[in-house]
Design an enzyme around this catalytic site. Structure first.
Site, PDB file in Angstrom:
ATOM      1  N   HIS A  11       0.487  -1.519   0.408  1.00 38.28           N
ATOM      2  CA  HIS A  11       0.092   0.112   0.036  1.00 38.28           C
ATOM      3  C   HIS A  11       0.785   1.448   0.086  1.00 38.28           C
ATOM      4  O   HIS A  11       2.349   1.605   0.354  1.00 38.28           O
ATOM      5  CB  HIS A  11      -0.987   0.235   1.312  1.00 38.28           C
ATOM      6  N   GLU A  89      -1.177  -6.214   7.371  1.00 35.37           N
ATOM      7  CA  GLU A  89       0.097  -6.152   8.353  1.00 35.37           C
ATOM      8  C   GLU A  89       0.334  -6.494   9.593  1.00 35.37           C
ATOM      9  O   GLU A  89      -0.584  -6.946  10.046  1.00 35.37           O
ATOM     10  CB  GLU A  89       0.492  -4.585   8.511  1.00 35.37           C
TER      11      GLU A  89
END
Length: 253
Positions: A11, A89
């Site tokens: 990202h 994450e």
């Protein structure tokens, strides 16, 4: 000979990346720079004339918005998208929300590097008194997880252990069926896939810095082994600067 192609993208920069804070499972927005990075990644994919059949992302908006930007910029908004917490994450536990440079000044750069980059040492867990405990551990997007699945902190090893089953059970069959796959996720969940694909050692994966917003392309044979090293879509200077910026994050200012 390459028979499959896989594209992955970390990202774009988030607001907490910008503030140099441990983000983990906190649902930070893309920063203005991160939005531009995602758009630049979209342009690189469009310029390469790459098309996809199915996309995968996490349940965190910084990855989802990056994927949206790519699908928008390549006129592929109609593609099916699978979202999963398994591509989230790494969970930074008690470090979540702390500024990395301040943490380095307090605990020492070496300790921060161990927490960030060691393969199997998790940070301190996030307890119920943590300011972000309720917004993460009690969030309804995780209501479907089985007991014991919701982490309070993770090492890189833990992150890979929950990402790889999804890769093997969900993504691999699609690639083998000839589907062109795009994954928009996070530095550490993507590291798990890279480590698996390349057969990298625990030490080598700790030193790997994946830049934000720059598409990574793998050409794979029918056994899903890379036929050549990962390629970045973007000019060399952009790629070099991005990787250096990631490596500098855990240093005291």
């Amino acid at each position: 000979m390459a028979t499959h192609r896989l594209v992955m993208v970390r990202h774009g920069e988030s607001t907490w990346n910008q503030e140099n804070r441990f983000c983990g499972w906190f649902d930070a927005e893309l920063s203005e720079k991160g939005t531009e990075e995602a758009k630049r990644g979209a342009k690189a994919i469009k310029d390469a004339k790459m098309e996809f059949d199915i996309c995968y992302t996490s349940v965190l908006k910084r990855a989802i918005r990056t994927l949206w930007a790519i699908l928008d910029g390549t006129d592929q908004m109609w593609l099916p998208v699978v979202r999963t917490w398994r591509l989230n994450e790494r969970h930074y536990g008690g470090l979540t929300g702390l500024n990395k440079a301040e943490t380095a000044a307090k605990h020492g750069e070496e300790q921060v590097k161990i927490w960030r980059r060691s393969f199997d040492i998790p940070p301190p867990p996030m307890d119920e008194k943590h300011p972000y405990y309720n917004s993460i551990s009690k969030e309804r997007r995780y209501a479907g997880l089985k007991p014991g699945e919701l982490p309070t902190c993770e090492s890189l090893k833990d992150t890979i252990a929950r990402a790889l089953p999804f890769w093997n059970e969900e993504i691999v069959p699609q690639i083998k069926a000839g589907k062109r796959v795009l994954i928009a996720a996070h530095g550490n969940s993507l590291r798990g896939i890279v480590k698996h694909l390349e057969g990298m050692s625990d030490q080598a994966i700790m030193e790997l810095n994946l830049p934000t917003g720059i598409p990574i392309v793998y050409e794979l044979n029918k056994e899903l082994k890379p036929t050549k090293p990962m390629q970045f879509l973007g000019d060399e200077e952009t790629v070099r600067k991005a990787m250096e910026a990631v490596a500098a994050q855990g240093k005291a200012k």
